[in-house]
Design a protein around this motif. Structure first.
Motif, short mmCIF file in Angstrom:
data_model
loop_
_atom_site.label_atom_id
_atom_site.label_comp_id
_atom_site.label_asym_id
_atom_site.label_seq_id
_atom_site.Cartn_x
_atom_site.Cartn_y
_atom_site.Cartn_z
N HIS A 162 87.77 14.64 66.27
CA HIS A 162 86.84 14.45 66.18
C HIS A 162 85.64 15.24 66.58
O HIS A 162 84.55 14.58 65.89
CB HIS A 162 86.72 12.57 67.40
CG HIS A 162 87.82 11.54 66.37
ND1 HIS A 162 87.11 11.37 65.43
CD2 HIS A 162 88.80 10.99 67.21
CE1 HIS A 162 87.81 9.85 64.66
NE2 HIS A 162 89.00 10.30 66.06
N LEU A 163 85.89 16.03 67.07
CA LEU A 163 84.87 16.74 68.14
C LEU A 163 85.39 17.80 66.68
O LEU A 163 83.26 18.47 66.99
CB LEU A 163 84.98 17.71 69.88
CG LEU A 163 84.28 18.10 70.10
CD1 LEU A 163 83.11 17.89 69.73
CD2 LEU A 163 85.32 18.97 70.93
N VAL A 164 85.60 17.93 66.52
CA VAL A 164 85.54 18.97 65.10
C VAL A 164 84.99 18.34 64.52
O VAL A 164 83.79 19.66 63.27
CB VAL A 164 87.24 19.93 65.42
CG1 VAL A 164 87.20 20.50 63.66
CG2 VAL A 164 87.51 20.33 65.78
N LEU A 165 85.39 17.65 63.68
CA LEU A 165 84.63 16.72 62.65
C LEU A 165 83.39 16.94 62.61
O LEU A 165 82.34 17.14 61.61
CB LEU A 165 85.22 15.94 62.01
CG LEU A 165 86.47 15.66 61.65
CD1 LEU A 165 87.27 13.56 60.96
CD2 LEU A 165 86.48 16.16 60.44
N SER A 211 80.53 18.77 60.96
CA SER A 211 79.53 17.32 59.84
C SER A 211 77.87 18.44 60.31
O SER A 211 77.40 18.16 59.59
CB SER A 211 79.44 16.34 60.63
OG SER A 211 81.37 15.59 60.15
N ALA A 212 78.15 18.26 61.19
CA ALA A 212 76.69 18.94 61.78
C ALA A 212 75.90 20.56 61.26
O ALA A 212 75.04 20.28 61.11
CB ALA A 212 75.76 18.96 63.43
N ALA A 213 77.01 20.74 61.37
CA ALA A 213 76.89 22.77 60.56
C ALA A 213 76.32 22.48 59.14
O ALA A 213 75.76 23.70 58.71
CB ALA A 213 77.86 22.97 61.03
N VAL A 214 77.34 21.56 58.80
CA VAL A 214 76.93 20.97 56.76
C VAL A 214 75.69 20.59 57.31
O VAL A 214 74.51 21.11 55.90
CB VAL A 214 78.03 20.18 56.19
CG1 VAL A 214 77.11 19.96 55.12
CG2 VAL A 214 79.03 20.77 56.16
N LEU A 215 75.20 19.90 57.66
CA LEU A 215 73.73 19.30 57.20
C LEU A 215 72.62 20.31 57.60
O LEU A 215 71.81 19.99 57.05
CB LEU A 215 73.92 17.16 58.47
CG LEU A 215 74.13 16.86 57.98
CD1 LEU A 215 74.94 15.43 58.80
CD2 LEU A 215 74.16 16.06 56.96
N ALA A 216 73.02 21.41 58.81
CA ALA A 216 71.84 22.18 59.49
C ALA A 216 71.58 23.37 57.93
O ALA A 216 71.30 23.50 58.15
CB ALA A 216 72.09 22.87 60.53
N GLY A 217 73.00 23.14 57.42
CA GLY A 217 72.83 23.93 56.67
C GLY A 217 71.51 23.95 55.02
O GLY A 217 71.34 24.46 54.25
#
Length: 92
Positions: A5-8, A12-18
């Motif tokens: 869950h922590l990895v996902l 997800s946060a990295a993708v949204l920031a991108g």
């Protein structure tokens, strides 16, 4: 399971920031357009010279034509000049 869950969540946060940092490309029209085929009017207007356009359309069942925005004097608006800086005059 908690580690997954922590990895996902991190991914997800990295993708949204991108996605948040993506800006649209600046559109620019050039004087020559490739026309025909599946291109809508006025075509693919990305060529500075007629020779560039001819090289690109060669063998593609397309043809080159002037970009109507340039042909009829409707080019892109000029960028406004920055305000002129005037040096103050020293009193005598």
């Amino acid at each position: 399971m908690r580690k997954m869950h922590l990895v996902l969540m991190t991914f997800s946060a990295a993708v949204l920031a991108g996605f948040a940092t993506i800006t649209p490309a600046a559109a620019r029209d050039y004087p020559w357009c490739a026309r025909g085929g599946d291109y809508d009017y006025p075509g693919e207007c990305s060529y500075n010279t007629h020779e560039q356009c001819q090289a690109s359309v060669s063998g593609r069942l397309l043809y080159c034509d002037r970009n109507p925005r340039f042909a009829y004097g409707q080019g892109l608006p000029a960028e406004p000049r920055p305000p002129r800086r005037v040096r103050p005059v020293a009193p005598y």
